[in-house]
Design an enzyme around this catalytic site. Structure first.
Site, PDB file in Angstrom:
ATOM      1  N   SER A   8       0.843  -1.205   0.000  1.00  0.00           N
ATOM      2  CA  SER A   8       0.000   0.000   0.000  1.00  0.00           C
ATOM      3  C   SER A   8       0.878   1.256   0.000  1.00  0.00           C
ATOM      4  CB  SER A   8      -0.925  -0.005   1.225  1.00  0.00           C
ATOM      5  OG  SER A   8      -0.177   0.052   2.417  1.00  0.00           O
ATOM      6  N   SER A  11       2.855   5.566  -4.173  1.00  0.00           N
ATOM      7  CA  SER A  11       3.073   6.718  -5.057  1.00  0.00           C
ATOM      8  C   SER A  11       4.339   7.478  -4.682  1.00  0.00           C
ATOM      9  CB  SER A  11       1.862   7.660  -5.031  1.00  0.00           C
ATOM     10  OG  SER A  11       1.642   8.137  -3.722  1.00  0.00           O
ATOM     11  N   ILE A  14       8.958   5.188   0.752  1.00  0.00           N
ATOM     12  CA  ILE A  14       9.378   3.812   1.036  1.00  0.00           C
ATOM     13  C   ILE A  14       8.598   2.818   0.167  1.00  0.00           C
ATOM     14  CG2 ILE A  14       9.448   2.028   2.846  1.00  0.00           C
ATOM     15  CD1 ILE A  14       9.772   4.368   4.894  1.00  0.00           C
ATOM     16  N   GLY A  15       7.284   3.036   0.027  1.00  0.00           N
ATOM     17  CA  GLY A  15       6.438   2.123  -0.756  1.00  0.00           C
ATOM     18  C   GLY A  15       6.884   2.058  -2.206  1.00  0.00           C
ATOM     19  N   TYR A 152       0.404  10.371  16.408  1.00  0.00           N
ATOM     20  CA  TYR A 152       1.119   9.509  15.456  1.00  0.00           C
ATOM     21  C   TYR A 152       1.750   8.330  16.201  1.00  0.00           C
ATOM     22  CZ  TYR A 152       4.637   7.987  12.041  1.00  0.00           C
ATOM     23  OH  TYR A 152       5.415   7.240  11.195  1.00  0.00           O
TER      24      TYR A 152
HETATM   25  P1  NAD Z   1       5.337   9.111   2.127  1.00  0.00           P
HETATM   26  O1  NAD Z   1       4.454  10.234   2.559  1.00  0.00           O
HETATM   27  O2  NAD Z   1       6.232   9.312   0.967  1.00  0.00           O
HETATM   28  O3  NAD Z   1       4.484   7.783   1.862  1.00  0.00           O
HETATM   29  C1  NAD Z   1       3.260   7.480   2.485  1.00  0.00           C
HETATM   30  C2  NAD Z   1       2.321   6.982   1.401  1.00  0.00           C
HETATM   31  O4  NAD Z   1       1.077   6.571   1.986  1.00  0.00           O
HETATM   32  C3  NAD Z   1       2.005   8.087   0.389  1.00  0.00           C
HETATM   33  O5  NAD Z   1       2.243   7.600  -0.907  1.00  0.00           O
HETATM   34  C4  NAD Z   1       0.535   8.376   0.640  1.00  0.00           C
HETATM   35  O6  NAD Z   1      -0.146   8.799  -0.518  1.00  0.00           O
HETATM   36  C5  NAD Z   1       0.060   7.007   1.120  1.00  0.00           C
HETATM   37  N1  NAD Z   1      -1.254   7.073   1.764  1.00  0.00           N
HETATM   38  C6  NAD Z   1      -1.694   7.909   2.734  1.00  0.00           C
HETATM   39  N2  NAD Z   1      -2.985   7.675   3.003  1.00  0.00           N
HETATM   40  C7  NAD Z   1      -3.374   6.641   2.190  1.00  0.00           C
HETATM   41  C8  NAD Z   1      -4.588   5.927   1.997  1.00  0.00           C
HETATM   42  N3  NAD Z   1      -5.708   6.242   2.675  1.00  0.00           N
HETATM   43  N4  NAD Z   1      -4.624   4.909   1.094  1.00  0.00           N
HETATM   44  C9  NAD Z   1      -3.517   4.579   0.389  1.00  0.00           C
HETATM   45  N5  NAD Z   1      -2.336   5.236   0.513  1.00  0.00           N
HETATM   46  C10 NAD Z   1      -2.275   6.253   1.409  1.00  0.00           C
HETATM   47  O7  NAD Z   1       6.194   8.738   3.423  1.00  0.00           O
HETATM   48  P2  NAD Z   1       7.084   7.438   3.758  1.00  0.00           P
HETATM   49  O8  NAD Z   1       8.171   7.938   4.626  1.00  0.00           O
HETATM   50  O9  NAD Z   1       7.418   6.676   2.548  1.00  0.00           O
HETATM   51  O10 NAD Z   1       6.052   6.624   4.690  1.00  0.00           O
HETATM   52  C11 NAD Z   1       5.769   5.241   4.514  1.00  0.00           C
HETATM   53  C12 NAD Z   1       5.519   4.597   5.876  1.00  0.00           C
HETATM   54  O11 NAD Z   1       6.711   4.679   6.648  1.00  0.00           O
HETATM   55  C13 NAD Z   1       4.414   5.263   6.702  1.00  0.00           C
HETATM   56  O12 NAD Z   1       3.631   4.264   7.318  1.00  0.00           O
HETATM   57  C14 NAD Z   1       5.187   6.028   7.755  1.00  0.00           C
HETATM   58  O13 NAD Z   1       4.447   6.197   8.948  1.00  0.00           O
HETATM   59  C15 NAD Z   1       6.396   5.124   7.944  1.00  0.00           C
HETATM   60  N6  NAD Z   1       7.563   5.779   8.521  1.00  0.00           N
HETATM   61  C16 NAD Z   1       8.089   6.906   7.949  1.00  0.00           C
HETATM   62  C17 NAD Z   1       9.180   7.520   8.553  1.00  0.00           C
HETATM   63  C18 NAD Z   1       9.798   8.783   7.992  1.00  0.00           C
HETATM   64  O14 NAD Z   1      10.509   9.462   8.707  1.00  0.00           O
HETATM   65  N7  NAD Z   1       9.584   9.112   6.732  1.00  0.00           N
HETATM   66  C19 NAD Z   1       9.736   6.989   9.722  1.00  0.00           C
HETATM   67  C20 NAD Z   1       9.193   5.827  10.270  1.00  0.00           C
HETATM   68  C21 NAD Z   1       8.099   5.237   9.660  1.00  0.00           C
END
Ligand code: NAD
Length: 308
Positions: A8, A11, A14-15, A152
């Protein structure tokens, strides 16, 4: 046969990186279904996927907050999901008094119930086949509270409790759970938060709290991302290792720089050492602003930390 991996939130961040890396696996072990809420944002992923697009990687619509979207997405997948990666998530920072309940519920709907919704959808198939792997992108904030990240962190703690509980039952079905716990990662995540914060007024918040948030926390947080932030590639390497493992771990931290902080909770089960140390880092130790977590290894801690 290759394992079908559903991810999931592909876009960005990390995903996106995980989808591309798995699709380019030299041994072609994975068939990736890279999903996103808004297919209008698929270009970056498609460009990064290159030749894998339409081969080992397909793109599909999935909003983790919608039952219909989840059902629709799963009905389009031929075969079953072997590996589910709950990655979609969002942050929320700021003084509690100035945040609406609706904003808080939105975080839980996405980070916690979004993952629960997907698990409910894939679990019957995994149980029937007596195999499967559910990977959850949690956070170090699923293990420790962080100032001004109350909601969060709570959403990530909720994931930790839910999946640790589920792991016990699922062992009986040969289904593995893995919680991956990154520290700060340099993705759009931080920028989205800062944009949110720059326009927010946090009504009803007293001046002292606003001052701590804007003048102490925000600079410290920016510095933390700059000094110990990992690249999405580093985090994805750890996730790929977890997915390819024959005995996947329940928990996997990705950033060794955070181990000292996490250890504070293990060392003192009363919790005071963790709370007082992190309080001191922000409110007392000016070096934090320049050196981020290095403060913990520079020698000024823990000897100078004395519970009051
Ligand atoms: P990011 O904002 O680039 O990615 C998050 C993705 O989730 C986005 O593509 C967003 O569109 C998607 N998203 C949000 N709501 C959604 C929904 N209802 N349905 C489908 N997609 C949805 O940030 P990231 O850093 O790649 O975050 C990915 C994961 O890693 C998250 O769960 C975040 O909590 C976790 N995380 C991030 C960090 C950090 O510092 N960046 C640290 C620890 C954990």
């Amino acid at each position: 046969a290759p394992r079908t991996v559903l991810i999931s939130g592909c876009s960005s961040g990390i995903g996106l990186e995980l989808a591309v890396q798995l699709a380019h696996d030299p041994k072609k072990r994975y068939q990736v279904v890279a999903t996103m809420r808004d297919l209008g944002k698929k270009e970056t992923l498609e460009a990064a996927a290159g030749e894998a697009l339409g081969q080992t990687l397909t793109v599909a619509q999935l909003d983790v907050c919608s039952d219909e979207s989840v059902a629709q997405c799963l009905s389009c997948i031929q075969g079953e999901v072997d590996v589910l990666v709950n990655n979609a998530g969002m942050g929320l920072v700021g003084p509690l008094e100035g945040l609406s309940l609706a904003a808080m519920q939105n975080v839980f709907d996405t980070n916690f119930f979004g993952a629960v919704r997907l698990v409910k959808a894939v679990l019957p198939g995994m149980k029937r086949r007596r195999q499967g792997h559910i990977v959850v992108i949690s956070s170090v904030m699923g293990l420790q509270g962080v100032i001004f990240n109350d909601v969060y962190a709570a959403s990530k703690f909720a994931l930790e409790g839910f999946f640790e509980s589920l792991a016990i039952q699922l062992l009986q079905f040969n289904i593995f759970i893995s919680l991956v716990e990154p520290g700060p990662v340099v993705t759009e995540f931080e920028g989205k938060l800062l944009a949110q914060v720059s326009t927010a007024e946090f009504p009803g918040t007293d001046p002292d709290t606003l001052h701590y948030f804007r003048d102490l926390y925000l600079p410290a947080s920016r510095e933390l991302f700059r000094s110990v932030g990992q690249s999405p590639q580093d985090v994805v390497q750890a996730i790929v290792n977890v997915i390819s493992s024959t005995r996947p771990p329940l928990r996997r931290q990705t950033n060794v720089r955070y181990s000292p902080l996490i250890m504070l909770k293990t060392v003192d089960s009363s919790g005071s050492l963790y709370v007082r140390t992190t309080h001191r880092l922000l409110f007392r130790c000016p070096r934090l602003l320049n050196l981020g977590l290095q403060c913990l290894s520079c020698g000024c801690l823990p000897t100078r930390v004395r519970p009051r």
